[in-house]
Design a protein around this motif. Sequence first.
Motif, PDB file in Angstrom:
ATOM      1  N   CYS A  92       3.127  12.598   4.020  1.00  0.00           N
ATOM      2  CA  CYS A  92       1.668  12.573   4.213  1.00  0.00           C
ATOM      3  C   CYS A  92       1.047  11.395   3.469  1.00  0.00           C
ATOM      4  CB  CYS A  92       1.043  13.884   3.735  1.00  0.00           C
ATOM      5  SG  CYS A  92       1.340  15.276   4.842  1.00  0.00           S
ATOM      6  N   ALA A  93       1.513  11.131   2.267  1.00  0.00           N
ATOM      7  CA  ALA A  93       0.988  10.002   1.486  1.00  0.00           C
ATOM      8  C   ALA A  93       1.291   8.683   2.194  1.00  0.00           C
ATOM      9  CB  ALA A  93       1.584  10.004   0.079  1.00  0.00           C
ATOM     10  N   ILE A  94       2.489   8.564   2.753  1.00  0.00           N
ATOM     11  CA  ILE A  94       2.859   7.350   3.481  1.00  0.00           C
ATOM     12  C   ILE A  94       1.996   7.202   4.734  1.00  0.00           C
ATOM     13  CG2 ILE A  94       4.707   6.264   4.839  1.00  0.00           C
ATOM     14  CD1 ILE A  94       6.678   7.432   2.752  1.00  0.00           C
ATOM     15  N   ARG A  95       1.818   8.305   5.457  1.00  0.00           N
ATOM     16  CA  ARG A  95       0.992   8.255   6.668  1.00  0.00           C
ATOM     17  C   ARG A  95      -0.439   7.844   6.335  1.00  0.00           C
ATOM     18  NH1 ARG A  95       0.196  13.541   8.280  1.00  0.00           N
ATOM     19  NH2 ARG A  95      -1.832  13.370   7.330  1.00  0.00           N
ATOM     20  N   GLU A  96      -1.008   8.424   5.278  1.00  0.00           N
ATOM     21  CA  GLU A  96      -2.371   8.072   4.880  1.00  0.00           C
ATOM     22  C   GLU A  96      -2.477   6.601   4.479  1.00  0.00           C
ATOM     23  OE1 GLU A  96      -3.674  10.814   1.859  1.00  0.00           O
ATOM     24  OE2 GLU A  96      -3.322  12.544   3.172  1.00  0.00           O
ATOM     25  N   ALA A  97      -1.474   6.112   3.765  1.00  0.00           N
ATOM     26  CA  ALA A  97      -1.482   4.707   3.354  1.00  0.00           C
ATOM     27  C   ALA A  97      -1.435   3.794   4.575  1.00  0.00           C
ATOM     28  CB  ALA A  97      -0.298   4.423   2.424  1.00  0.00           C
ATOM     29  N   ARG A  98      -0.617   4.146   5.552  1.00  0.00           N
ATOM     30  CA  ARG A  98      -0.525   3.332   6.772  1.00  0.00           C
ATOM     31  C   ARG A  98      -1.821   3.397   7.565  1.00  0.00           C
ATOM     32  NH1 ARG A  98       4.407   3.802  10.294  1.00  0.00           N
ATOM     33  NH2 ARG A  98       3.861   1.647  10.648  1.00  0.00           N
ATOM     34  N   GLU A  99      -2.437   4.574   7.625  1.00  0.00           N
ATOM     35  CA  GLU A  99      -3.716   4.706   8.340  1.00  0.00           C
ATOM     36  C   GLU A  99      -4.813   3.902   7.642  1.00  0.00           C
ATOM     37  OE1 GLU A  99      -4.260   8.944   8.517  1.00  0.00           O
ATOM     38  OE2 GLU A  99      -2.908   9.171  10.242  1.00  0.00           O
ATOM     39  N   ARG A 117       0.830  -1.207   0.000  1.00  0.00           N
ATOM     40  CA  ARG A 117       0.000   0.000   0.000  1.00  0.00           C
ATOM     41  C   ARG A 117       0.865   1.258   0.000  1.00  0.00           C
ATOM     42  NH1 ARG A 117      -5.436   1.271   1.254  1.00  0.00           N
ATOM     43  NH2 ARG A 117      -5.802  -0.920   1.642  1.00  0.00           N
ATOM     44  N   ILE A 118       1.960   1.243   0.770  1.00  0.00           N
ATOM     45  CA  ILE A 118       2.870   2.396   0.808  1.00  0.00           C
ATOM     46  C   ILE A 118       3.543   2.585  -0.547  1.00  0.00           C
ATOM     47  CG2 ILE A 118       5.032   3.252   1.813  1.00  0.00           C
ATOM     48  CD1 ILE A 118       4.077   1.935   4.474  1.00  0.00           C
ATOM     49  N   GLU A 119       4.007   1.482  -1.155  1.00  0.00           N
ATOM     50  CA  GLU A 119       4.630   1.570  -2.484  1.00  0.00           C
ATOM     51  C   GLU A 119       3.649   2.141  -3.495  1.00  0.00           C
ATOM     52  OE1 GLU A 119       5.837  -2.462  -3.095  1.00  0.00           O
ATOM     53  OE2 GLU A 119       7.827  -2.116  -2.228  1.00  0.00           O
ATOM     54  N   TRP A 120       2.406   1.699  -3.415  1.00  0.00           N
ATOM     55  CA  TRP A 120       1.373   2.188  -4.333  1.00  0.00           C
ATOM     56  C   TRP A 120       1.145   3.690  -4.128  1.00  0.00           C
ATOM     57  CZ3 TRP A 120      -3.723   3.929  -3.333  1.00  0.00           C
ATOM     58  CH2 TRP A 120      -4.527   4.067  -4.469  1.00  0.00           C
ATOM     59  N   ALA A 121       1.105   4.122  -2.868  1.00  0.00           N
ATOM     60  CA  ALA A 121       0.889   5.539  -2.561  1.00  0.00           C
ATOM     61  C   ALA A 121       2.032   6.398  -3.113  1.00  0.00           C
ATOM     62  CB  ALA A 121       0.756   5.742  -1.051  1.00  0.00           C
ATOM     63  N   ILE A 122       3.257   5.913  -2.975  1.00  0.00           N
ATOM     64  CA  ILE A 122       4.407   6.666  -3.493  1.00  0.00           C
ATOM     65  C   ILE A 122       4.398   6.672  -5.021  1.00  0.00           C
ATOM     66  CG2 ILE A 122       6.944   6.683  -3.649  1.00  0.00           C
ATOM     67  CD1 ILE A 122       6.948   5.626  -0.739  1.00  0.00           C
ATOM     68  N   ALA A 123       4.055   5.556  -5.633  1.00  0.00           N
ATOM     69  CA  ALA A 123       4.033   5.464  -7.099  1.00  0.00           C
ATOM     70  C   ALA A 123       3.016   6.410  -7.708  1.00  0.00           C
ATOM     71  CB  ALA A 123       3.737   4.029  -7.523  1.00  0.00           C
ATOM     72  N   ARG A 124       1.945   6.728  -6.988  1.00  0.00           N
ATOM     73  CA  ARG A 124       0.897   7.619  -7.496  1.00  0.00           C
ATOM     74  C   ARG A 124       1.289   9.086  -7.445  1.00  0.00           C
ATOM     75  NH1 ARG A 124      -3.727   6.835  -3.909  1.00  0.00           N
ATOM     76  NH2 ARG A 124      -4.315   8.787  -4.844  1.00  0.00           N
ATOM     77  N   LEU A 125       2.344   9.418  -6.718  1.00  0.00           N
ATOM     78  CA  LEU A 125       2.768  10.808  -6.582  1.00  0.00           C
ATOM     79  C   LEU A 125       3.412  11.311  -7.881  1.00  0.00           C
ATOM     80  CD1 LEU A 125       4.283  10.546  -3.018  1.00  0.00           C
ATOM     81  CD2 LEU A 125       2.197  11.759  -3.658  1.00  0.00           C
ATOM     82  N   PRO A 126       3.437  12.632  -8.078  1.00  0.00           N
ATOM     83  CA  PRO A 126       4.104  13.187  -9.266  1.00  0.00           C
ATOM     84  C   PRO A 126       5.578  12.789  -9.323  1.00  0.00           C
ATOM     85  CG  PRO A 126       2.810  14.872  -8.147  1.00  0.00           C
ATOM     86  CD  PRO A 126       2.814  13.665  -7.252  1.00  0.00           C
ATOM     87  N   GLU A 127       6.109  12.745 -10.527  1.00  0.00           N
ATOM     88  CA  GLU A 127       7.486  12.296 -10.744  1.00  0.00           C
ATOM     89  C   GLU A 127       8.497  13.100  -9.923  1.00  0.00           C
ATOM     90  OE1 GLU A 127      10.745  11.771 -14.336  1.00  0.00           O
ATOM     91  OE2 GLU A 127       8.652  12.114 -14.840  1.00  0.00           O
ATOM     92  N   GLN A 128       8.360  14.423  -9.910  1.00  0.00           N
ATOM     93  CA  GLN A 128       9.311  15.258  -9.161  1.00  0.00           C
ATOM     94  C   GLN A 128       9.265  14.926  -7.671  1.00  0.00           C
ATOM     95  OE1 GLN A 128      10.030  19.567  -9.896  1.00  0.00           O
ATOM     96  NE2 GLN A 128       9.136  19.813  -7.852  1.00  0.00           N
ATOM     97  N   THR A 129       8.079  14.677  -7.153  1.00  0.00           N
ATOM     98  CA  THR A 129       7.935  14.338  -5.735  1.00  0.00           C
ATOM     99  C   THR A 129       8.657  13.036  -5.430  1.00  0.00           C
ATOM    100  OG1 THR A 129       5.780  15.430  -5.752  1.00  0.00           O
ATOM    101  CG2 THR A 129       6.260  13.999  -3.877  1.00  0.00           C
ATOM    102  N   ARG A 130       8.457  12.035  -6.288  1.00  0.00           N
ATOM    103  CA  ARG A 130       9.138  10.749  -6.091  1.00  0.00           C
ATOM    104  C   ARG A 130      10.645  10.917  -6.186  1.00  0.00           C
ATOM    105  NH1 ARG A 130       5.342   9.033  -9.890  1.00  0.00           N
ATOM    106  NH2 ARG A 130       7.036   8.754 -11.361  1.00  0.00           N
ATOM    107  N   GLU A 131      11.111  11.706  -7.145  1.00  0.00           N
ATOM    108  CA  GLU A 131      12.552  11.905  -7.333  1.00  0.00           C
ATOM    109  C   GLU A 131      13.171  12.583  -6.108  1.00  0.00           C
ATOM    110  OE1 GLU A 131      16.247  11.608  -9.206  1.00  0.00           O
ATOM    111  OE2 GLU A 131      14.352  10.626  -9.652  1.00  0.00           O
TER     112      GLU A 131
END
Length: 110
Positions: free
Chosen positions: A95-102, A46-60
Amino acid sequence: MLAQGGGSLMADDNLAARFARTIRDLLVPPPVVPNFDEAPDPEIARIEWAIARLPEQTREVFLMHRFDDLPYDRIAHRLGISVKTVEREIVRVLCAIREAREDHAREQSK
């Protein structure tokens, strides 16, 4: 002209060092070999999925900070963005990681 070649050479060196570190990490055996018959951890998925959905610059920005151990000012310089933007991108990922964990915890409590 020499500065351009030197800059390109430095970028190539950084990429080569990053690649070498990644390969080294892959060659070092993990402390515990996972059983591939069992399903992957759903929280990690779920965390990997949340990070993958973020914009490219955010992931980079996240990868450069967490895996390359670059400070915010170096990330900002490399990407041509402000340090404040780097800070906002890191907050976005966290925040995306926290939401995924919640979300995962809510599913588990049902």
